[in-house]
Design a protein around this motif. Structure first.
Motif, PDB file in Angstrom:
ATOM      1  N   GLY A 258       0.750  -0.942  -0.158  1.00 38.50           N
ATOM      2  CA  GLY A 258       0.081  -0.448  -0.294  1.00 38.50           C
ATOM      3  C   GLY A 258       1.291   1.341   0.320  1.00 38.50           C
ATOM      4  O   GLY A 258       0.483   2.416  -0.091  1.00 38.50           O
ATOM      5  N   GLY A 259       2.212   1.015   0.309  1.00 40.49           N
ATOM      6  CA  GLY A 259       3.313   1.857   0.486  1.00 40.49           C
ATOM      7  C   GLY A 259       2.311   3.589   1.151  1.00 40.49           C
ATOM      8  O   GLY A 259       1.529   3.654   2.353  1.00 40.49           O
ATOM      9  N   GLY A 260       2.029   4.507   0.979  1.00 37.08           N
ATOM     10  CA  GLY A 260       1.970   5.714   1.624  1.00 37.08           C
ATOM     11  C   GLY A 260       0.365   5.677   1.760  1.00 37.08           C
ATOM     12  O   GLY A 260      -0.664   5.851   2.330  1.00 37.08           O
ATOM     13  N   VAL A 412      10.928  -7.760   0.262  1.00 38.21           N
ATOM     14  CA  VAL A 412      12.225  -8.552  -0.790  1.00 38.21           C
ATOM     15  C   VAL A 412      12.415  -6.967  -1.490  1.00 38.21           C
ATOM     16  O   VAL A 412      11.604  -6.578  -1.842  1.00 38.21           O
ATOM     17  CB  VAL A 412      12.059  -9.215  -1.558  1.00 38.21           C
ATOM     18  N   GLN A 413      13.500  -6.580  -1.517  1.00 35.60           N
ATOM     19  CA  GLN A 413      14.308  -5.339  -2.183  1.00 35.60           C
ATOM     20  C   GLN A 413      14.913  -5.293  -3.632  1.00 35.60           C
ATOM     21  O   GLN A 413      15.710  -6.099  -4.019  1.00 35.60           O
ATOM     22  CB  GLN A 413      15.096  -4.269  -1.066  1.00 35.60           C
ATOM     23  N   ALA A 414      14.426  -4.904  -4.549  1.00 43.24           N
ATOM     24  CA  ALA A 414      14.748  -4.363  -5.540  1.00 43.24           C
ATOM     25  C   ALA A 414      16.059  -3.021  -5.530  1.00 43.24           C
ATOM     26  O   ALA A 414      15.951  -2.506  -4.898  1.00 43.24           O
ATOM     27  CB  ALA A 414      14.695  -3.209  -6.592  1.00 43.24           C
ATOM     28  N   GLU A 415      17.062  -4.475  -6.274  1.00 44.35           N
ATOM     29  CA  GLU A 415      18.359  -4.013  -6.021  1.00 44.35           C
ATOM     30  C   GLU A 415      18.757  -2.951  -7.301  1.00 44.35           C
ATOM     31  O   GLU A 415      19.694  -2.273  -6.752  1.00 44.35           O
ATOM     32  CB  GLU A 415      19.766  -4.576  -5.431  1.00 44.35           C
ATOM     33  N   ASN A 692      -2.382  18.408  -2.873  1.00 40.68           N
ATOM     34  CA  ASN A 692      -2.068  16.684  -2.068  1.00 40.68           C
ATOM     35  C   ASN A 692      -1.799  15.657  -3.437  1.00 40.68           C
ATOM     36  O   ASN A 692      -2.529  15.859  -4.735  1.00 40.68           O
ATOM     37  CB  ASN A 692      -2.649  16.157  -1.139  1.00 40.68           C
ATOM     38  N   PRO A 693      -0.444  15.327  -3.463  1.00 41.65           N
ATOM     39  CA  PRO A 693      -0.255  14.797  -4.716  1.00 41.65           C
ATOM     40  C   PRO A 693      -0.917  13.061  -5.391  1.00 41.65           C
ATOM     41  O   PRO A 693      -0.863  12.816  -6.583  1.00 41.65           O
ATOM     42  CB  PRO A 693       1.217  14.391  -4.676  1.00 41.65           C
ATOM     43  N   VAL A 694      -1.593  12.795  -4.348  1.00 42.23           N
ATOM     44  CA  VAL A 694      -1.639  11.180  -4.834  1.00 42.23           C
ATOM     45  C   VAL A 694      -2.526  10.825  -5.919  1.00 42.23           C
ATOM     46  O   VAL A 694      -1.919   9.693  -6.303  1.00 42.23           O
ATOM     47  CB  VAL A 694      -2.078  10.218  -3.625  1.00 42.23           C
ATOM     48  N   LEU A 695      -3.641  11.782  -5.988  1.00 41.57           N
ATOM     49  CA  LEU A 695      -4.382  11.776  -6.871  1.00 41.57           C
ATOM     50  C   LEU A 695      -3.940  11.085  -8.706  1.00 41.57           C
ATOM     51  O   LEU A 695      -4.073  10.620  -9.798  1.00 41.57           O
ATOM     52  CB  LEU A 695      -5.614  12.426  -6.881  1.00 41.57           C
TER      53      LEU A 695
END
Ligand SMILES: Cc1cc2nc3c(=O)[nH]c(=O)nc-3n(C[C@H](O)[C@H](O)[C@H](O)COP(=O)(O)OP(=O)(O)OC[C@H]3O[C@@H](n4cnc5c(N)ncnc54)[C@H](O)[C@@H]3O)c2cc1C
Length: 716
Positions: A258-260, A412-415, A692-695
């Protein structure tokens, strides 16, 4: 050592301090309300609570008492004498030898007492929510219960069980990444959605007032990144500092499925037509990289519409002078206006300001199998316990998984993005820790979507050097990571004689967009709205920071009791003027727990932003005075320490454009020179709007992922 290990005399003094900081009045004292239990817990678990200071600090305090009255400890002094001693220490006057500055010891206690007393009962203090009754705050209205809790949208695959290849890998399961995964999987592609954070249920993200993404304690949060394994470097003038979450300079958004959007406030504004043409309207201020977008509002409008209807936005058209044309109204009516908003709306009318409701990615009615908002008083920064907030974790990601073609890999992280000799990306190198061992794997895919947030997406490309681009994928012209921007927040806080609000959430329900543009002598501007219902602890922090109430003692408690319900906050995000020196680079030395070079943040906001913030604060002040405030405190960027703007609204580091000399991605968000690498997060914003930026992130992710799916279907 914990409180139980203190000598009986020291424990008596500890109780004495707590009860003078929070004395009994009509409501219980700090100790009576459970501060002993709270302190026991917090001192064990949070290094920032400074367990190591407690015994030596109390000993020094007792020594101070002994200097005032021989043989006495702090606990032996009379209440007036205790108050006098604490006040003297707080003002910097001490006589005994202290192992730490006496002032800092008193300040630490003031903060701990406030955390225990005004924080949530789940942290051990504030027994039966007694302080919340005192100030007039409640999480839920009487008779309302939380619906069943929302389970986590969990992983469907492990690093050992990945498919041999995917049509696409999406990096980051936040706002943009979730949408991209859904669009691509529904178009028929096999997709790996890889997220470095973990999947968290609402139960795991309980309403912890000390550890939310908006709390003021500085304690680590479950969504905030590793407090030891994820450093960043801050270039502050010529000094480099290594910082860790939750240091605000680290510039966190939330890291989880979901992130932010898992914990956001969910304000769902569209940018207005002017926001896409900033350089044409205002010119390019000196020292800035202000630019027009390669697309205009009309081109994005259908995708705004899709985002509003697919994710679920409540709102009402109208009430916004700068709003662009719309295909149709919002899918849900606005969330109910809270009582305090009406007096603000009336005052705005008298000032001739046009107001309207705040659009929210929150269900105002039952929708998509999830309930309507219960109007609780714990919204921004928290996961919604009613599952009424619409984030990517409960909308688009479940849809992507339902296709059976999308694998969700968490923790898991993308490197690195992997690319072949001619620049075509071929996959992603990922890394994680399994049973204490670091495990690395290269995953093959035809197309890559990078949606790790504006700081981490830039870091990822910079760490993806190729033979032809040794400074990073797509970075031949040194554009990757530049133009880091977010939002300077400006506004004002008003204090009133009358009660002007209650706990009816989410909070923002009246806004004016009159100052987004057309402000004489100013570049852009911003929206102003009343703020989210604040937690009592955050109000304590705000009011003490402003000097509106004391930090401790009888007057402090009375101040909180009086002012929590007699204050209104009007704030808004100022459209920043980007500059190329505000940037993300990777540090040559500092590495994260996997040995990967970390993001280095440098630069500062543009001087124009400080002017703009003053202007917005002035307008908020006028609004509050007209509403009847007797005292107003303005918030500007004047005291802001130097440093780039990042954090929760971070954007701009891979801006779209028509010219590869001045942008990192093309008009479809594809990295210049790498048509199969799409950026689908806030990084592509050329400018970040005065809202706010999300949309806008969502609309662009729909548009650009749709184009990627079309290309795939057409075999391009
Ligand atoms: C408390 C809070 C309140 C907010 N309120 C609002 C609001 O009211 N309105 C609004 O418009 N915005 C709000 N925001 C901001 C909003 O959430 C962000 O603008 C938005 O989520 C950004 O979307 P994104 O796709 O750019 O990145 P994100 O949503 O941040 O997603 C990026 C994801 O990528 C993951 N990731 C990072 N690096 C890697 C890697 N190397 N490998 C794998 N995964 C990785 C991260 O863990 C994260 O989950 C708020 C944010 C917070 C935290």
């Amino acid at each position: 050592m914990t409180i139980g290990d203190l000598s009986p005399a020291a424990e008596r003094s500890l109780r004495g301090i707590v009860d003078r900081m929070l004395p009994a009045d009509d409501f219980p004292s700090g100790w009576e309300s459970g501060l002993d239990r709270f302190l026991d817990g917090i001192l064990r678990t949070e290094p920032a609570a400074r367990l190591d200071w407690i015994a030596p600090g109390i000993a020094a305090l007792d020594a101070e008492a002994g200097l005032r009255a021989e043989g006495m400890t702090f606990a032996d002094l009379g209440e007036a004498e205790q108050d006098d001693l604490l006040a003297a220490l707080a003002s910097g006057t001490s006589r005994a030898a202290w192992p730490m500055p006496a002032q800092d010891f008193v300040d630490l206690f003031a903060r701990l007492c406030a955390q225990g007393f005004y924080g949530d009962p789940g942290n051990g203090g504030n027994r039966d929510a007694v302080s919340w009754d005192m100030v007039g705050y409640r999480q839920l209205a009487p008779g309302v219960a939380w619906p069943a809790t929302e389970p986590a949208t969990g992983p469907t695959v492990t690093i050992g069980g990945l498919r041999p290849r995917y049509d696409a890998i999406v990096i980051g399961a936040g706002a943009g990444g979730g949408i991209a995964a859904c669009v691509l999987a529904e178009a028929g592609m096999t997709v790996l959605l890889v997220e470095r954070g973990s999947a968290l249920s609402s139960d795991e993200l309980r309403l912890d007032h000390l550890r939310s993404e908006r709390s003021v304690t500085g304690y680590p949060t479950k969504t905030g990144g590793s407090a030891t394994g994820d450093p960043r470097v801050i270039l502050d003038g010529s000094n480099e500092k290594t910082v860790y979450p939750p240091d605000s300079r680290w510039s966190a958004n939330a890291m989880t499925v979901g992130g932010g959007t898992r914990v956001y406030g969910a304000q769902a504004w569209r940018f207005c037509p002017e926001d896409f043409r900033m350089a044409s309207i205002y010119g390019v201020p000196e020292g800035s990289t202000l630019a027009d977008w390669p697309i205009d509002y009309d081109e994005l409008e259908p995708w705004y519409d899709r985002a509003e209807w697919e994710l679920g936005v409540s709102g009402a058209a109208g009430g916004d002078r700068y709003a662009g044309a719309r295909t149709r109204d919002y899918p849900m009516p606005p969330v109910e206006r809270n009582p305090g908003a009406q007096i603000l709306a009336d005052a705005a009318d008298r000032l001739g300001l046009l107001t309207g409701p705040v659009p929210l990615l929150i269900n105002s009615v039952q929708r998509d199998g999830r309930p309507a908002c219960v109007l609780c008083g714990a919204c921004v920064g928290f996961a919604c316990q009613a599952a009424a907030k619409n984030g990517s974790q409960n909308t688009v990601i479940p849809r992507a998984l339902a296709t059976g073609r999308c694998d969700l890999l968490t923790g898991v992280q993308a490197e690195r993005v992997l690319a072949n000799g001619d620049g075509r990306a071929t996959g992603v190198a990922v890394v994680t820790e399994v049973d204490g061992e670091i495990v690395r794997r290269d995953v093959t895919a035809d197309r890559i979507v990078v949606a790790a947030g504006a700081i981490e997406s830039a870091r990822l490309l910079l760490n993806s050097a190729t033979l032809t681009e040794p400074t990073g994928l797509g970075n031949a012209r040194d554009q990757v990571g530049r133009n880091l921007q977010a939002h300077v927040y400006a506004g004002a806080i008003g204090l009133f004689d009358e009660v002007v609000r209650d706990s009816t959430g989410p909070g923002p329900s009246v806004a004016t967009n009159d100052f987004r543009h057309g402000n004489p002598g100013l570049v852009g501007g911003g929206m102003l709205a009343n703020d989210f219902v604040p937690t009592p602890l955050n109000v304590w922090d705000t009011l003490t920071g402003l000097g509106a109430i004391e930090r401790f003692g009888a007057a402090s408690k009375l101040g909180m009791r009086r002012l929590w319900s007699r204050m209104q906050m009007i704030f808004g995000p100022l459209q920043e003027v980007p500059n190329a020196d505000s940037r993300v680079q990777v540090d040559a030395e500092v590495r994260d727990r996997f040995g990967i070079r970390v993001a280095k943040l440098s630069g500062d906001i543009h001087p124009e932003d400080r002017r703009g913030a003053r202007f917005l604060a002035d307008r908020a002040e006028e609004w509050l005075l007209e509403t009847g405030a007797h005292t107003v405190f303005r918030t500007t960027a004047d005291d802001r320490p130097a440093g780039p703007s990042g954090g929760q609204h971070q954007a701009g580091t891979l801006r779209m454009g028509e010219d590869p000399e001045t942008s990192a991605t093309d008009r479809w968000g594809r990295v210049w020179g790498h048509d199969n690498v799409l950026i689908a997060d806030g990084s592509v914003h050329v400018t970040n709007g005065g809202v706010n930026p999300v949309l806008t992130i969502a609309a662009l992710a729909y548009r650009n992922a749709d184009r990627m799916a079309e290309d795939w279907l057409a075999g391009r």
